[in-house]
Design a protein around this motif. Structure first.
Motif, PDB file in Angstrom:
ATOM      1  N   ILE A   1       0.847  -1.209   0.000  1.00 59.89           N
ATOM      2  CA  ILE A   1       0.000   0.000   0.000  1.00 59.89           C
ATOM      3  C   ILE A   1       0.880   1.255   0.000  1.00 59.89           C
ATOM      4  CG2 ILE A   1      -1.708   1.316   1.353  1.00 59.89           C
ATOM      5  CD1 ILE A   1      -2.902  -1.393   2.199  1.00 59.89           C
ATOM      6  N   THR A   2       1.943   1.221   0.813  1.00 56.19           N
ATOM      7  CA  THR A   2       2.884   2.351   0.830  1.00 56.19           C
ATOM      8  C   THR A   2       3.499   2.537  -0.567  1.00 56.19           C
ATOM      9  OG1 THR A   2       3.421   1.860   3.115  1.00 56.19           O
ATOM     10  CG2 THR A   2       4.973   3.245   1.942  1.00 56.19           C
TER      11      THR A   2
ATOM     12  N   LYS B   1      -6.879  -6.853  -0.235  1.00 53.55           N
ATOM     13  CA  LYS B   1      -5.618  -7.094   0.475  1.00 53.55           C
ATOM     14  C   LYS B   1      -5.065  -8.481   0.161  1.00 53.55           C
ATOM     15  CE  LYS B   1      -5.813  -3.955   4.333  1.00 53.55           C
ATOM     16  NZ  LYS B   1      -5.904  -3.813   5.773  1.00 53.55           N
TER      17      LYS B   1
ATOM     18  N   ALA C   1      -6.611   1.699  -1.149  1.00 54.83           N
ATOM     19  CA  ALA C   1      -6.394   1.552   0.292  1.00 54.83           C
ATOM     20  C   ALA C   1      -5.499   2.663   0.831  1.00 54.83           C
ATOM     21  CB  ALA C   1      -5.773   0.190   0.586  1.00 54.83           C
ATOM     22  N   SER C   2      -4.581   3.147  -0.010  1.00 53.47           N
ATOM     23  CA  SER C   2      -3.655   4.182   0.461  1.00 53.47           C
ATOM     24  C   SER C   2      -4.379   5.503   0.759  1.00 53.47           C
ATOM     25  CB  SER C   2      -2.522   4.404  -0.543  1.00 53.47           C
ATOM     26  OG  SER C   2      -2.980   5.105  -1.664  1.00 53.47           O
TER      27      SER C   2
ATOM     28  N   THR D   1      -5.404   4.874   4.413  1.00 54.56           N
ATOM     29  CA  THR D   1      -4.321   4.706   5.390  1.00 54.56           C
ATOM     30  C   THR D   1      -3.519   5.981   5.616  1.00 54.56           C
ATOM     31  OG1 THR D   1      -2.811   4.046   3.647  1.00 54.56           O
ATOM     32  CG2 THR D   1      -3.988   2.275   4.777  1.00 54.56           C
TER      33      THR D   1
ATOM     34  N   ASP E   1      -1.291   6.965   3.440  1.00 55.76           N
ATOM     35  CA  ASP E   1      -0.038   6.847   2.677  1.00 55.76           C
ATOM     36  C   ASP E   1      -0.008   7.839   1.518  1.00 55.76           C
ATOM     37  OD1 ASP E   1       1.858   4.595   3.482  1.00 55.76           O
ATOM     38  OD2 ASP E   1      -0.083   3.647   3.676  1.00 55.76           O
TER      39      ASP E   1
ATOM     40  N   THR F   1      -8.999  -0.518   7.833  1.00 57.74           N
ATOM     41  CA  THR F   1      -7.570  -0.425   7.558  1.00 57.74           C
ATOM     42  C   THR F   1      -6.709   0.249   8.631  1.00 57.74           C
ATOM     43  OG1 THR F   1      -8.344   0.074   5.351  1.00 57.74           O
ATOM     44  CG2 THR F   1      -6.001  -0.069   5.600  1.00 57.74           C
ATOM     45  N   PRO F   2      -6.618  -0.319   9.837  1.00 62.07           N
ATOM     46  CA  PRO F   2      -5.626   0.228  10.750  1.00 62.07           C
ATOM     47  C   PRO F   2      -4.224  -0.057  10.215  1.00 62.07           C
ATOM     48  CG  PRO F   2      -6.671  -1.721  11.694  1.00 62.07           C
ATOM     49  CD  PRO F   2      -7.292  -1.492  10.360  1.00 62.07           C
ATOM     50  N   HIS F   3      -3.397   0.943  10.124  1.00 61.01           N
ATOM     51  CA  HIS F   3      -2.126   0.774   9.408  1.00 61.01           C
ATOM     52  C   HIS F   3      -1.214   1.948   9.713  1.00 61.01           C
ATOM     53  CE1 HIS F   3       0.534   0.410   5.914  1.00 61.01           C
ATOM     54  NE2 HIS F   3       0.241   1.652   5.638  1.00 61.01           N
ATOM     55  N   THR F   4       0.042   1.682   9.833  1.00 64.95           N
ATOM     56  CA  THR F   4       0.992   2.774  10.040  1.00 64.95           C
ATOM     57  C   THR F   4       1.704   3.055   8.727  1.00 64.95           C
ATOM     58  OG1 THR F   4       1.383   1.819  12.180  1.00 64.95           O
ATOM     59  CG2 THR F   4       2.879   3.569  11.500  1.00 64.95           C
TER      60      THR F   4
ATOM     61  N   THR G   1       4.288   4.211   5.879  1.00 66.39           N
ATOM     62  CA  THR G   1       5.744   4.369   5.791  1.00 66.39           C
ATOM     63  C   THR G   1       6.010   5.343   4.679  1.00 66.39           C
ATOM     64  OG1 THR G   1       5.857   2.040   6.262  1.00 66.39           O
ATOM     65  CG2 THR G   1       7.915   3.101   5.622  1.00 66.39           C
TER      66      THR G   1
END
Lengths: 429, 167
Positions: free
Chosen positions: A273-274, B13, B62-63, B66, B68, B160-163, B165
């Protein structure tokens, strides 16, 4: 008129907080529909063409490798090793922070990931040892800029894709500037530590140094794998990135046991996703860049800059000032994608080597990650430290000065970036 | 509605995970074959580039959720709360709108692929170009989800819990 539509829409979208990639997309779409009358089928075509490049496979590869290693618990090991090496000097934990970032940089290609990983461990640790917490946040933010300079580097992969310059050559060009940046920050940290009487740790002995090295060995070997793979010429940077993922998986799951099989899908999906967000930026910026090229904007910028002077050193200075100002306000990758092609034309026009130009341009924009008002690494570290941003900004100025000094060295001494790639790969063209 | 979206998100996903895994396998086979076999297969580079396009196409939606897909929130931070909320809503609506207006073009682009085949796999290029259709549709759908999240005050962790980067 076309240019007005393009840039007005872009700036308006940016102000109201639309994601940068979508700002580029909406402004390009507005130009195509309202001015150029070109069907929007060109949009997916250009996005596809911008991303369908083998070298861009490096991006998901290196992001996944970094995330797997991080999930595998390398941060603590790297910090323990760095602490055993430099923690005994005055301001030891500050130096450990910088050294840890330099070691981490060989694994991760991104600055924010580095700020978040190192900061989560080092900022509370430094606070506990009696360092001002805003100083801890500032040094973590400043040190994280080393991440995308020491190879691997996501911005340099993007530059490689944009300019056709070999990514391997770009990675090697970043090695010496990255080391200089780290050493410069260590000097600044030491001077501040002596001035403010920051604590030092006791020398833990050669035994601890050796044991901590062994603990971090497999993590550090990833750097060796990445650099060695490219130096040997047997694998391309893309292949190196994917092999690094396999290596990081084996180390994380079997050797460090920091992650289990069941953790892997989440890490892979998060990395994808990143990467998708970055690739979207690259793809959509390709449409924006195509419009700029059609409008001859790069040539106009080049002409305008060259009309000021054709003196190589003045142009280097002008480019640096422009990038520093842009880096203060704009997201770095977007700035890189938009400004790199026109500025490359200016740079090559006055005889600057593309690899040299790319190195100081990336270094400059990475410094932008720690400059107010828009410095993502500053935000991340202030958030971890739970201190006001203004206090971190005050503390970061000495480090910024040091980083800008290194930037000037790298900008005006081409050999700092060109010597290593030329030695390894031979002189370019 | 949330249940349907959660199912859609799980499916996407899972697909992203499969695509990423295929990419890794293709590149590893490429290195292995080149090192140990006299004639390495030609399909590996094509497969890895195909998977890259699908990582983009499937992951971009999804980004949006999140975080991102980064924005510059400098101006937002100094705005009064109601204006900020309006801007955030408008921004999410623009993301969704951008995705949806790309769909006809992406569909045309996908259809162009029926006349082409990939050189080594012999795959009809419409299956490759369809990654751009996924890109447009998922950007539109997830932009809309983000819009509804802000409008109805659904907590961000609902999906979508997500950290992130970032670079």
């Amino acid at each position: 008129m076309g240019i007005t539509i393009l840039f007005t829409t872009f700036i308006l979208c940016l102000i109201i907080g639309v994601p940068v990639a979508i700002c580029l997309g909406i402004s390009s779409a507005a130009y195509l529909v309202f001015y150029a009358d070109i069907p929007l089928v060109v949009f997916p075509q250009k996005i596809f063409a911008g991303v369908d490049t083998f070298v861009l496979l490096c991006i998901p590869g290196f992001i996944l490798a970094g995330n797997l290693m991080n999930g595998g618990g390398i941060t603590d090991r790297i910090i323990r090793f760095a602490s055993a090496g430099v923690g005994w000097i005055r301001g030891g934990l500050g130096l450990t922070n910088v050294a840890g970032s330099m070691l981490f940089a060989g694994i991760s290609g991104t600055a924010v990931a580095e700020a978040a990983s190192i900061g989560a461990v080092m900022i509370p640790g430094m606070k506990k040892e009696g360092y001002p917490v805003s100083f801890a946040a500032a040094i973590t933010a400043a040190a994280s800029t080393v991440g995308p300079i020491i190879p691997p580097s996501v911005p340099m992969i993007i530059v490689g894709a944009l300019s056709g310059v070999s990514v391997g050559r770009m990675f090697m060009a970043g090695a010496i500037p990255g080391l200089l940046l780290g050493l410069g920050m260590m000097v600044v940290c030491y001077v501040l530590a002596v001035k403010n009487n920051y604590p030092r740790q006791a020398w833990q002995g050669w035994k601890e140094l050796w044991h901590s090295f062994l603990g971090a060995f497999w993590a550090l070997m990833l750097t060796a794998l990445i650099v060695g793979g490219m130096l040997s010429g047997t694998v391309t940077p893309t292949e190196t990135a994917v092999l690094a993922c396999v290596y990081a998986f084996v180390v994380g799951v079997y050797l460090y046991k920091g992650i289990t099989f069941s953790d892997v899908p989440k890490i892979v999906i998060d990395s994808a996703i990143t990467s998708a967000a970055l690739l979207a930026l690259v793809g959509i910026a390709n449409v924006f860049g195509w419009i700029m090229a059609n409008e001859e904007i790069p040539q106009t910028i080049a002409k305008a800059m060259l009309s000021v002077s054709t003196n190589k050193y003045l142009i280097i200075l002008l480019i640096n000032v422009l990038l520093l100002i842009v880096g203060m306000f704009m997201e770095t990758i977007a700035a890189l994608i938009i400004l790199f092609p026109p500025l490359l034309a200016v740079a090559t026009g006055v005889g600057i080597d593309p690899v040299h130009f790319a190195t100081f341009a990336v270094l400059n924009l990475m410094i932008g990650l720690t400059t107010p008002p828009v410095g993502v690494c500053l935000f991340v570290c202030a958030n971890i430290a739970k201190v006001p941003l203004s206090s971190v900004i005050r503390q970061i100025f000495p480090f910024l000065t040091g980083n800008i000094f290194v930037l000037l060295l790298v900008s005006f001494i081409p050999q700092l970036s060109l010597w290593l790639p030329n030695l390894i790969f031979g002189a370019s063209r | 509605m949330v249940d349907i979206l959660k199912k859609l998100e799980r499916l996407i996903k899972w697909a992203i995970f499969m695509v990423f895994s295929v990419m890794i396998v293709a590149v590893v086979v490429q290195v292995f074959a080149r090192t140990f076999m006299s004639q390495p297969p030609l399909w590996t580079e094509e497969v890895s580039r195909l998977t890259l396009m699908y990582i983009l196409g499937l992951g971009v939606g999804a980004s949006v959720l999140t975080g991102d897909l980064v924005n510059v929130d400098l101006a937002l931070m100094i705005m009064p709360k109601p204006v900020r909320r309006f801007c955030e809503l408008f921004s999410a609506a623009l993301v969704s709108l951008f995705g949806f207006i790309l769909i006809p073009g992406a569909w045309e682009f996908t259809k162009l692929g029926t006349m082409q085949t990939s050189p080594s796999l012999g795959l009809q290029m419409q299956y490759v170009f369809a990654s751009m259709l996924f890109f447009a549709v998922l950007l539109g759908v997830f932009g809309l989800v983000k819009f509804l999240e802000i409008l109805f005050g659904i907590p961000e962790t609902e999906l979508t819990p997500h950290t992130p980067t970032k670079v």
